[in-house]
Design a protein around this motif. Structure first.
Motif, mmCIF file in Angstrom:
data_model
loop_
_atom_site.group_PDB
_atom_site.id
_atom_site.type_symbol
_atom_site.label_atom_id
_atom_site.label_comp_id
_atom_site.label_asym_id
_atom_site.label_seq_id
_atom_site.Cartn_x
_atom_site.Cartn_y
_atom_site.Cartn_z
ATOM 1 N N ASP A 35 0.854 -1.176 0.000
ATOM 2 C CA ASP A 35 0.000 0.000 0.000
ATOM 3 C C ASP A 35 0.898 1.236 0.000
ATOM 4 O OD1 ASP A 35 -2.778 1.224 0.383
ATOM 5 O OD2 ASP A 35 -1.621 2.131 2.010
ATOM 6 N N ALA A 36 0.675 2.144 -0.960
ATOM 7 C CA ALA A 36 1.534 3.337 -1.026
ATOM 8 C C ALA A 36 0.839 4.414 -1.840
ATOM 9 C CB ALA A 36 2.887 2.995 -1.650
ATOM 10 N N PHE A 37 1.219 5.704 -1.540
ATOM 11 C CA PHE A 37 0.790 6.815 -2.367
ATOM 12 C C PHE A 37 1.684 6.880 -3.594
ATOM 13 C CE2 PHE A 37 -0.730 8.504 1.818
ATOM 14 C CZ PHE A 37 -2.073 8.473 1.499
ATOM 15 N N GLY A 38 1.063 6.894 -4.768
ATOM 16 C CA GLY A 38 1.820 6.983 -5.993
ATOM 17 C C GLY A 38 2.494 5.676 -6.342
ATOM 18 N N TRP A 39 3.276 5.743 -7.410
ATOM 19 C CA TRP A 39 3.945 4.552 -7.910
ATOM 20 C C TRP A 39 5.402 4.469 -7.479
ATOM 21 C CZ3 TRP A 39 1.306 0.700 -10.035
ATOM 22 C CH2 TRP A 39 0.035 0.985 -10.564
ATOM 23 N N GLY A 40 5.963 5.560 -7.064
ATOM 24 C CA GLY A 40 7.400 5.597 -6.803
ATOM 25 C C GLY A 40 7.841 4.633 -5.719
ATOM 26 N N ARG A 41 7.056 4.539 -4.640
ATOM 27 C CA ARG A 41 7.464 3.668 -3.533
ATOM 28 C C ARG A 41 6.540 2.455 -3.388
ATOM 29 N NH1 ARG A 41 7.452 8.018 1.170
ATOM 30 N NH2 ARG A 41 5.613 8.639 -0.031
ATOM 31 N N PHE A 42 5.712 2.210 -4.388
ATOM 32 C CA PHE A 42 4.715 1.146 -4.266
ATOM 33 C C PHE A 42 5.366 -0.227 -4.136
ATOM 34 C CE2 PHE A 42 1.582 -1.749 -6.489
ATOM 35 C CZ PHE A 42 0.724 -1.832 -5.413
ATOM 36 N N LEU A 43 6.386 -0.483 -4.909
ATOM 37 C CA LEU A 43 7.029 -1.800 -4.921
ATOM 38 C C LEU A 43 8.261 -1.852 -4.036
ATOM 39 C CD1 LEU A 43 6.696 -2.637 -8.727
ATOM 40 C CD2 LEU A 43 5.187 -3.315 -6.845
ATOM 41 N N THR A 44 8.251 -1.133 -2.939
ATOM 42 C CA THR A 44 9.380 -1.139 -2.001
ATOM 43 C C THR A 44 8.989 -1.877 -0.733
ATOM 44 O OG1 THR A 44 8.734 0.948 -0.966
ATOM 45 C CG2 THR A 44 10.173 1.085 -2.906
ATOM 46 N N ALA A 45 10.024 -2.259 0.038
ATOM 47 C CA ALA A 45 9.773 -2.996 1.279
ATOM 48 C C ALA A 45 8.983 -2.175 2.278
ATOM 49 C CB ALA A 45 11.103 -3.445 1.895
ATOM 50 N N GLY A 46 9.135 -0.893 2.248
ATOM 51 C CA GLY A 46 8.425 -0.050 3.198
ATOM 52 C C GLY A 46 6.930 -0.008 2.968
ATOM 53 N N SER A 47 6.449 -0.434 1.797
ATOM 54 C CA SER A 47 5.016 -0.414 1.494
ATOM 55 C C SER A 47 4.306 -1.702 1.902
ATOM 56 C CB SER A 47 4.802 -0.184 -0.013
ATOM 57 O OG SER A 47 5.312 1.070 -0.407
ATOM 58 N N ARG A 48 5.044 -2.607 2.515
ATOM 59 C CA ARG A 48 4.421 -3.865 2.916
ATOM 60 C C ARG A 48 3.389 -3.652 4.024
ATOM 61 N NH1 ARG A 48 9.322 -7.442 4.728
ATOM 62 N NH2 ARG A 48 9.837 -5.407 5.631
ATOM 63 N N GLN A 49 2.331 -4.467 3.955
ATOM 64 C CA GLN A 49 1.372 -4.515 5.052
ATOM 65 C C GLN A 49 0.981 -5.979 5.284
ATOM 66 O OE1 GLN A 49 -2.388 -2.685 4.324
ATOM 67 N NE2 GLN A 49 -2.497 -3.270 2.173
ATOM 68 N N MET A 50 0.864 -6.358 6.553
ATOM 69 C CA MET A 50 0.554 -7.735 6.919
ATOM 70 C C MET A 50 -0.419 -7.735 8.089
ATOM 71 S SD MET A 50 4.300 -9.584 6.645
ATOM 72 C CE MET A 50 3.547 -11.191 6.848
ATOM 73 N N GLN A 51 -1.230 -8.773 8.124
ATOM 74 C CA GLN A 51 -2.213 -8.867 9.197
ATOM 75 C C GLN A 51 -2.512 -10.335 9.491
ATOM 76 O OE1 GLN A 51 -6.339 -7.829 8.331
ATOM 77 N NE2 GLN A 51 -6.443 -6.677 10.236
ATOM 78 N N LEU A 52 -2.538 -10.699 10.759
ATOM 79 C CA LEU A 52 -3.000 -11.999 11.217
ATOM 80 C C LEU A 52 -4.138 -11.756 12.191
ATOM 81 C CD1 LEU A 52 0.354 -13.915 11.819
ATOM 82 C CD2 LEU A 52 -1.274 -14.265 9.977
ATOM 83 N N ALA A 53 -5.268 -12.480 11.986
ATOM 84 C CA ALA A 53 -6.444 -12.185 12.810
ATOM 85 C C ALA A 53 -7.168 -13.462 13.204
ATOM 86 C CB ALA A 53 -7.389 -11.250 12.053
#
Length: 502
Positions: A340-358
């Motif tokens: 998840d990221a704003f724009g395309w510049g950082r979309f495919l970076t490690a910082g854009s990762r999101q994870m959830q266990l529920a």
């Protein structure tokens, strides 16, 4: 009211949340107060040995009907008509549709046993408020947000609720299959019975056509006697009237024959013109009637309505077990990962990762009696289905016994009826000879002819009704159906065993 524990945080350790789930299940399980104590059923299906049948259904070493039972009557047109009906009648298509629907329920229920995985992507173009929760530098600007997410969820089904739902769906599929076989057997028997009725009407018409000839012969004799001064115009008009009445009977039978032809056309799944193309029947007597051995027990796997009733009870049993599982905790696992990221510049970076266990646990604590009421309803359905099975078995045994009794009665009646026909025929012939010789009155001849006609009609109706009863007996014995051959039996040794749900 459901108590839900939902653990949702990024990157948990597996052992930590597994221990948390176990602890929660134990804690909530001890705290739960909704239970099904005191709700049960004592209903059970009756075994065939419970019913006395040795006198009414004696072992006679006979054979069960074969699938091609119609061939025994020696008329090649009848099996062909049955095959045509089974291919084109809408009732067969209705049965197939019900089977397909039941099969779809099996697929739906089976899918609940496995994890569910979904994927999604979204793109959002949005202007963020300068006075909202989004901080600078995004506040007051237009931004594009890209989100890609893969999610998975799994109901652990610790108490077997989903498994019981699948078993119930499988049993309902078998019910639909058995009911489809019942439709097939009923349709085949209906075609044969209607065809036998057509044969009966043709035979009655032949009798009436011969009667027209007899009445015409009597009229000619009467004309000669009137000319000789032995009879009056009263006898002449009486003879003419009787001849016209016989012709009217022939025309009435012609109308009935046409109507039965239309009925056959409908049974074939075609228009009324199809019935008009059917040739005159030439049915024979059929095979000797002899009941098979071990009939009450084996009848359970030979009658599709009993097979369907049994599997309906089995389905109700799984319904009850599913309702009981509702009283225990549900444990669901879900996980999601994506970017998840704003724009395309950082979309495919490690910082854009999101994870959830529920992981989540649901346990009913207070529901104002809803689950207990639901379970009582399932038990009521079970009791009803058990009663339906028992009544179906009783009706089946009575059906076979009734048809056999009618066949045996017809055989005895035919002996006397044929003797009566021989006697009435001789009486008519003697009266006709005496009338020609001037030694008897016209009324004597007419009465003798009426008696002969009634005796001949009685023999014919007994013969045709006996064959109709024989067809009904074939249907009562299952019409060639065998649950073990069709894959619908519970076991090969005991096709439909008795069961009990507490």
């Amino acid at each position: 009211m459901d108590t839900t524990i939902n653990h949702s945080r990024p990157g948990p350790r597996m052992s930590a949340w597994a221990a948390s789930i176990a602890s929660a299940v134990a804690t909530i399980g001890l705290a739960g107060c909704v239970n099904y104590a005191g709700i049960h059923s004592d209903a059970h299906i009756d075994p065939p040995t419970q019913f006395e049948t040795k006198q009414s259904l004696p072992a006679e070493g006979g054979q069960w009907p074969a699938m091609d039972w119609a061939k025994q009557f020696g008329d090649a047109q009848l099996p062909a008509l049955i095959d045509e009906a089974l291919k084109g009648n809408p009732s067969i298509e209705q049965a197939r549709s019900r089977i397909e629907k039941a099969t779809s329920y099996v697929g739906t229920s089976k899918s609940a046993l496995y994890p569910n995985v979904t994927g999604s992507y979204s793109w959002t173009r949005q202007r963020y408020s300068e006075n909202g929760i989004v901080p600078p530098p995004y506040a007051g600007t237009w931004q594009s947000e890209n989100t890609v997410l893969a999610s998975a969820s799994w109901d652990l089904d610790l108490w077997g609720k989903n498994r019981e739902r699948l078993r119930q769906a499988i049993s309902q599929e078998i019910v639909a299959d058995a009911e489809g076989e019942q439709v097939r057997i009923s349709l085949a028997a209906s075609v044969a019975s209607t065809y036998n009725r057509l044969a009966q009407l043709y035979a009655l018409r032949d009798i009436q056509a011969r009667e027209v000839k007899n009445r015409e012969d009597i009229s000619h004799i009467t004309d000669g006697r009137v000319g000789a001064g032995l009879d009056t115009n009263v006898e002449r008009q009486t003879a003419y009237g009787d001849t016209a009445t016989s012709r009217a009977s022939v025309r009435d039978l012609d109308g009935q024959i046409t109507i039965v032809r239309y009925q056959l056309g409908a049974l074939l799944g075609a228009g009324p013109d199809r019935g008009l193309a059917i040739a005159k029947p030439s049915l024979g007597e059929g095979a000797n009637v002899a009941l098979p051995d071990n009939l009450p027990a084996d009848l359970l796997s030979r009658r599709p309505d009993i097979v369907a009733a049994y599997w309906q009870v089995d389905a109700a049993t799984h319904d009850v077990k599913e309702a009981k599982a509702e009283f225990f905790p549900d444990v669901n696992l879900s996980a999601a990962a994506g970017l998840d990221a704003f724009g395309w510049g950082r979309f495919l970076t490690a910082g854009s990762r999101q994870m959830q266990l529920a992981p989540a646990i649901h346990l009913p604590i207070f529901d104002a009696g809803a689950l207990r009421a639901q379970l009582k309803g399932r038990y009521a359905d079970f009791d009803y289905d058990v009663a339906t099975y028992n009544q179906t078995l009783i009706n089946a045994l009575s059906d076979v016994a009734t048809q056999v009794s009618q066949v045996r009665s017809a055989d005895l009646q035919l002996v006397d009826a044929r003797q009566a026909l021989d006697a009435q025929t001789k009486a008519y012939q003697l009266a006709l000879v005496r009338y020609k010789s001037g030694l008897a009155q016209q009324l004597t001849v007419l009465n003798a002819d009426d008696n002969r006609l009634a005796a001949e009609t009685a023999v014919l109706n007994l013969e045709m009704d006996r064959r109709g009863t024989q067809i009904a007996l074939i249907k009562a014995l299952g019409g060639g159906f065998d649950a073990s051959h069709e894959g619908l039996a519970a076991t090969a040794q005991t096709p439909i065993p008795a069961s009990r749900t507490e």
